[in-house]
Design a protein around this motif. Structure first.
Motif, short mmCIF file in Angstrom:
data_model
loop_
_atom_site.label_atom_id
_atom_site.label_comp_id
_atom_site.label_asym_id
_atom_site.label_seq_id
_atom_site.Cartn_x
_atom_site.Cartn_y
_atom_site.Cartn_z
N PRO A 30 38.60 41.39 50.18
CA PRO A 30 38.01 41.81 51.46
C PRO A 30 36.51 42.13 51.38
CG PRO A 30 39.40 43.55 50.55
CD PRO A 30 39.60 42.34 49.69
N GLN A 31 35.99 42.36 50.17
CA GLN A 31 34.59 42.73 50.04
C GLN A 31 33.72 41.66 49.37
OE1 GLN A 31 34.38 46.53 48.09
NE2 GLN A 31 35.84 47.47 49.49
N ALA A 32 34.32 40.50 49.02
CA ALA A 32 33.53 39.48 48.32
C ALA A 32 34.11 38.10 48.60
CB ALA A 32 33.54 39.75 46.81
N ASP A 33 33.32 37.24 49.24
CA ASP A 33 33.77 35.90 49.61
C ASP A 33 34.11 35.02 48.42
OD1 ASP A 33 33.41 36.57 52.26
OD2 ASP A 33 31.45 35.59 52.42
N HIS A 34 33.49 35.27 47.28
CA HIS A 34 33.69 34.40 46.12
C HIS A 34 34.86 34.82 45.24
CE1 HIS A 34 31.31 37.67 44.43
NE2 HIS A 34 31.66 37.26 43.23
N LEU A 35 35.54 35.93 45.60
CA LEU A 35 36.63 36.45 44.76
C LEU A 35 38.00 36.28 45.42
CD1 LEU A 35 35.08 39.85 43.57
CD2 LEU A 35 35.12 37.67 42.33
N TYR A 36 39.00 36.01 44.58
CA TYR A 36 40.40 36.06 44.99
C TYR A 36 41.06 37.25 44.30
CZ TYR A 36 40.59 31.23 46.83
OH TYR A 36 40.41 30.08 47.55
N ILE A 37 42.07 37.79 44.96
CA ILE A 37 42.95 38.78 44.33
C ILE A 37 44.29 38.08 44.15
CG2 ILE A 37 44.08 41.02 44.54
CD1 ILE A 37 41.82 41.77 46.55
N GLU A 38 44.68 37.86 42.88
CA GLU A 38 45.93 37.16 42.58
C GLU A 38 46.95 38.14 42.03
OE1 GLU A 38 42.66 34.01 41.54
OE2 GLU A 38 43.10 35.95 40.65
N THR A 39 48.20 37.92 42.41
CA THR A 39 49.33 38.64 41.83
C THR A 39 50.05 37.65 40.93
OG1 THR A 39 49.54 39.96 43.84
CG2 THR A 39 51.42 39.96 42.33
N LEU A 40 50.37 38.09 39.70
CA LEU A 40 50.98 37.19 38.73
C LEU A 40 52.25 37.77 38.12
CD1 LEU A 40 47.63 36.77 38.27
CD2 LEU A 40 48.57 35.09 36.71
N ASP A 41 53.19 36.88 37.86
CA ASP A 41 54.36 37.19 37.04
C ASP A 41 54.03 36.71 35.64
OD1 ASP A 41 56.74 37.25 35.64
OD2 ASP A 41 57.89 36.09 37.11
N VAL A 42 53.88 37.66 34.70
CA VAL A 42 53.57 37.30 33.32
C VAL A 42 54.72 37.69 32.39
CG1 VAL A 42 51.06 37.30 33.58
CG2 VAL A 42 52.23 39.43 32.99
N GLY A 43 55.93 37.76 32.95
CA GLY A 43 57.10 38.07 32.15
C GLY A 43 57.25 39.53 31.79
N GLU A 44 56.58 40.39 32.52
CA GLU A 44 56.68 41.84 32.29
C GLU A 44 57.49 42.48 33.41
OE1 GLU A 44 52.29 42.09 30.12
OE2 GLU A 44 52.49 42.77 32.18
N SER A 45 57.82 43.75 33.27
CA SER A 45 58.64 44.42 34.28
C SER A 45 57.94 44.54 35.63
CB SER A 45 59.07 45.81 33.78
OG SER A 45 57.92 46.60 33.50
N GLU A 46 56.62 44.59 35.62
CA GLU A 46 55.84 44.69 36.86
C GLU A 46 54.85 43.53 36.94
OE1 GLU A 46 56.10 47.06 39.30
OE2 GLU A 46 57.82 47.86 38.21
N PRO A 47 54.55 43.05 38.14
CA PRO A 47 53.54 42.00 38.26
C PRO A 47 52.14 42.54 37.94
CG PRO A 47 54.29 42.70 40.43
CD PRO A 47 55.14 43.42 39.41
N ARG A 48 51.24 41.65 37.63
CA ARG A 48 49.84 42.03 37.36
C ARG A 48 48.96 41.55 38.49
NH1 ARG A 48 47.59 42.15 31.37
NH2 ARG A 48 49.47 42.73 30.24
N THR A 49 47.89 42.31 38.71
CA THR A 49 46.86 41.91 39.66
C THR A 49 45.63 41.47 38.87
OG1 THR A 49 47.65 43.48 41.31
CG2 THR A 49 45.38 42.70 41.55
N ILE A 50 45.09 40.32 39.22
CA ILE A 50 43.88 39.82 38.58
C ILE A 50 42.89 39.41 39.66
CG2 ILE A 50 42.88 37.97 37.16
CD1 ILE A 50 45.38 38.05 35.45
N VAL A 51 41.65 39.82 39.50
CA VAL A 51 40.57 39.41 40.40
C VAL A 51 39.80 38.30 39.70
CG1 VAL A 51 38.50 40.16 41.63
CG2 VAL A 51 40.43 41.74 41.36
N SER A 52 39.66 37.17 40.40
CA SER A 52 38.95 36.03 39.79
C SER A 52 37.87 35.51 40.73
CB SER A 52 39.93 34.90 39.47
OG SER A 52 40.32 34.24 40.67
N GLY A 53 36.92 34.81 40.17
CA GLY A 53 35.83 34.20 40.94
C GLY A 53 36.10 32.76 41.30
N LEU A 54 37.34 32.43 41.61
CA LEU A 54 37.72 31.04 41.89
C LEU A 54 37.51 30.61 43.33
CD1 LEU A 54 41.05 30.92 39.86
CD2 LEU A 54 38.85 29.89 39.23
N ALA A 55 37.27 31.54 44.24
CA ALA A 55 37.24 31.20 45.68
C ALA A 55 36.21 30.14 46.03
CB ALA A 55 37.02 32.47 46.50
N LYS A 56 35.08 30.11 45.33
CA LYS A 56 34.06 29.12 45.67
C LYS A 56 34.34 27.75 45.05
CE LYS A 56 30.71 30.54 42.12
NZ LYS A 56 29.36 31.00 41.89
#
Length: 197
Positions: free
Chosen positions: A52-78
């Motif tokens: 919401p605060q940066a056009d060039h960033l995504y907020i991704e939720t991932l299943d990495v085989g752990e009990s809880e999902p992970r959140t990762i912020v990446s610069g892939l949007a552009k």
């Protein structure tokens, strides 16, 4: 006119080689190489949202085989639409110290290949049949347990990253050795001879 080979000194008699290999040899990866401290694992991106605060960033939720999902912020949007990221099975640097990007806590980093001029980016993908949580290692190398958390001041990943590339076939390599899951090699489907970060 012709002298017998038997009479020539040993230094003059050379065996004839009929085949040559022009493949550059891989650099040795020792047991204490910093690569072994980095925890690379397989994960699937289950949700993608624009930051919401940066056009060039995504907020991704991932299943990495752990009990809880992970959140990762990446610069892939552009570089790619969210639809190209959603559902993709990727490689995650899983032991980076969590840090906030524009107010959102990021719990890792996605590995992607880029062209030399950094105008195109492609997320690394894993061999079919790889499971979320599988460790990504170097082919034919035994590995010890990675660090629980990489200490930012030691800049471990920053020293590993310059040696992470894709080869002419898009296979992810470290010092000439392929990155693999138990099912096969990690690759970029779009960027051969690229830099990985």
């Amino acid at each position: 006119m012709f002298r017998s080979l038997a009479r020539l000194p040993a230094a003059v008699v050379r065996p004839v080689t009929t085949t040559r290999t022009y493949t550059a040899p891989a650099t040795a990866v020792r047991a204490d190489d910093l690569f072994h401290r980095v925890h690379l694992k397989v994960g699937t991106i289950t949700n993608v949202e624009p930051h919401p605060q940066a056009d060039h960033l995504y907020i991704e939720t991932l299943d990495v085989g752990e009990s809880e999902p992970r959140t990762i912020v990446s610069g892939l949007a552009k570089f790619m639409p969210a639809s190209d990221v959603q559902g993709k099975q990727v490689v995650v640097v899983a032991n980076m110290k969590p840090s906030k990007f524009r107010g959102v806590l990021s719990q890792g980093m996605l590995l992607a290949a880029s062209t030399k001029d950094a105008t195109r980016v492609d997320l690394l993908t894993v061999a079919p049949g790889s499971a979320n949580g599988d460790r990504v290692t170097l082919a034919q190398h035994a590995q010890d347990d990675p660090d629980t958390v990489l200490k930012p001041k030691q800049k471990v990943f920053e020293q590993v990253a310059p040696h992470l590339v894709t080869d002419k076939d898009g296979i992810a390599m470290y010092k000439g050795h392929a990155l693999v899951t138990p099912q096969g090699p990690v690759r970029s489907t779009k960027i051969p001879d690229g830099q990985i970060s």
